[in-house]
Design an enzyme around this catalytic site. Sequence first.
Site, mmCIF file in Angstrom:
data_model
loop_
_atom_site.group_PDB
_atom_site.id
_atom_site.type_symbol
_atom_site.label_atom_id
_atom_site.label_comp_id
_atom_site.label_asym_id
_atom_site.label_seq_id
_atom_site.Cartn_x
_atom_site.Cartn_y
_atom_site.Cartn_z
ATOM 1 N N LYS A 72 5.851 7.366 -0.951
ATOM 2 C CA LYS A 72 6.196 8.814 0.706
ATOM 3 C C LYS A 72 6.536 9.574 0.338
ATOM 4 O O LYS A 72 6.163 11.120 1.158
ATOM 5 C CB LYS A 72 6.123 7.380 1.764
HETATM 6 C C1 LIG Z 1 3.523 2.755 2.666
HETATM 7 C C2 LIG Z 1 3.785 2.099 1.361
HETATM 8 C C3 LIG Z 1 2.556 1.324 1.157
HETATM 9 C C4 LIG Z 1 0.866 1.074 1.675
HETATM 10 O O1 LIG Z 1 0.716 2.101 1.352
HETATM 11 P P1 LIG Z 1 -0.394 2.898 2.767
HETATM 12 O O2 LIG Z 1 -0.940 4.577 2.358
HETATM 13 O O3 LIG Z 1 -0.420 2.273 3.907
HETATM 14 O O4 LIG Z 1 -2.129 1.514 2.419
HETATM 15 C C5 LIG Z 1 2.192 0.358 -0.651
HETATM 16 N N1 LIG Z 1 3.498 0.405 -0.994
HETATM 17 C C6 LIG Z 1 4.353 1.173 -0.852
HETATM 18 C C7 LIG Z 1 6.402 0.758 -1.135
HETATM 19 C C8 LIG Z 1 4.732 2.070 1.096
HETATM 20 O O5 LIG Z 1 6.022 2.384 1.199
#
Ligand SMILES: *Cc1c(COP(=O)(O)O)cnc(C)c1O
Length: 466
Positions: free
Chosen positions: A110
């Site tokens: 993120k």
């Molecule tokens: C947020 C997240 C995801 C999922 O991503 P999306 O965009 O919500 O589909 C997968 N793995 C981790 C570690 C995350 O923090």
Amino acid sequence: MQYISTRGGISPIPFTEAVMMGLAEDGGLLLPRTIPRVSSETYASWQDLSYPELAFEVMSRFIDDIPNSDLRELIDRSYATFDHPEITPLVHHGTLHILELFHGPTFAFKDVALQFLGNLFEYLLKKNDAVMNIIGATSGDTGSAAIYGVRGKEKINIFILHPHKRVSPVQEQQMTTVTDANVFNIAIRGTFDDGQAIVKAIFNDIDFKKQYNLGAINSINWARVLAQVVYYVHSCLHINRHEHDKAVDFAVPTGNFGDIFAGYIAKRMLPEGTIRKLLLASNTNDILTRFVAHGDYSLGSVVATSSPSMDIQAASNFERYLYYLLDENPVHTTAAMSQFTETGRLNLSSSCDQIKRDFVATAATEQEVLETIQLFYKEYGYILDPHTAVGVHAALIHQQKGIPVICLSTAHPAKFGETVSKAIGIPPEMPHALAALADKKSRCELMDADRNLIQDFIRHHALEQQ
Ligand SMILES: *Cc1c(COP(=O)(O)O)cnc(C)c1O
């Protein structure tokens, strides 16, 4: 580039307004009016660009109301906080390519979007001489990525609620050791759901929301999707440098459909055939897998798993894909979304052929996640985090001879040490920056899960428009 709403209820707006709006004012999601196509010649000319240079080329095709030099500067600053020269390096193990997206300050993917969004918010607020107060509830990971995105920024304060002692010690340390004056951590005596309900109630106080220009940190902001398109293009270029003209597949651990939707945009943007399929990987919460398999998009109840960032049923970015699936028809999209809100399900089986042109999907059980971590460690001595393992599991099932698969690695394994230990018998090595957090000074407010108390606290510490 102008932006429109999936529900057709706003007149087209430029990029910077779309960023500040977040959720479209008609309740829909914002999308670019068209998806620009990149020619084969242009794509080939990007081969030797650095990550920030490539980010500029990709993003500037969607942004025409920020001067180029400012955009370049924002991008450079956003990726200077990453600890790897390639920002999102690709490592090769057997037939799979692992795209490490966890080299940002909080060791999770993120950061790629939120480092950029934080700088972008600050830039736009300064320009408009405005302030913003970001409020959010977290069950762990999103909170720290958001805090690191805006720490120390001018014109922005951030308030993050987390359930007291119900996040992991590392997650708690990651949030509460950020002691910049604009960061407020609030531990509530309650659950994540209590926190989320309080945040929702505060956002529904329209006067309060207006007075303090409340901002959200959820994954529906278009700028987050856009920042994520870049690493799809970057990793395709990397593969095509060695294997010319080869189509690639991507395996994507999916929760709110933000990451994989960025892949869908990249697929439509790049020359035909550059990206073949997107392998959508879910954990036990498999609403999206059922959607791809049968066109059945129906809510189940959320189950807690070892990949908590994917413990989601209704995916907040799904409406964006639905809009394209329904031939960019806002009337049909609105009708489908209100049907989903009322009944908790949508039958899209008549669109199955189209869905299957874009996606393949697989859900991993908890046991399969552990087995995949084990197998990868045994074969290659490389440790996967549980989210990444969900994607690798899908890749191992669906990979086709001669087609490289890029598996998105969304978190550093040290963030989920317990599951890793369970799988391979030893904990993953802690990166120095994570281990050092335990000795750092922390700052956090412990409060009852009382909406009025918390809203008073925010009122007292919020930035106010002059
Ligand atoms: C947020 C997240 C995801 C999922 O991503 P999306 O965009 O919500 O589909 C997968 N793995 C981790 C570690 C995350 O923090």
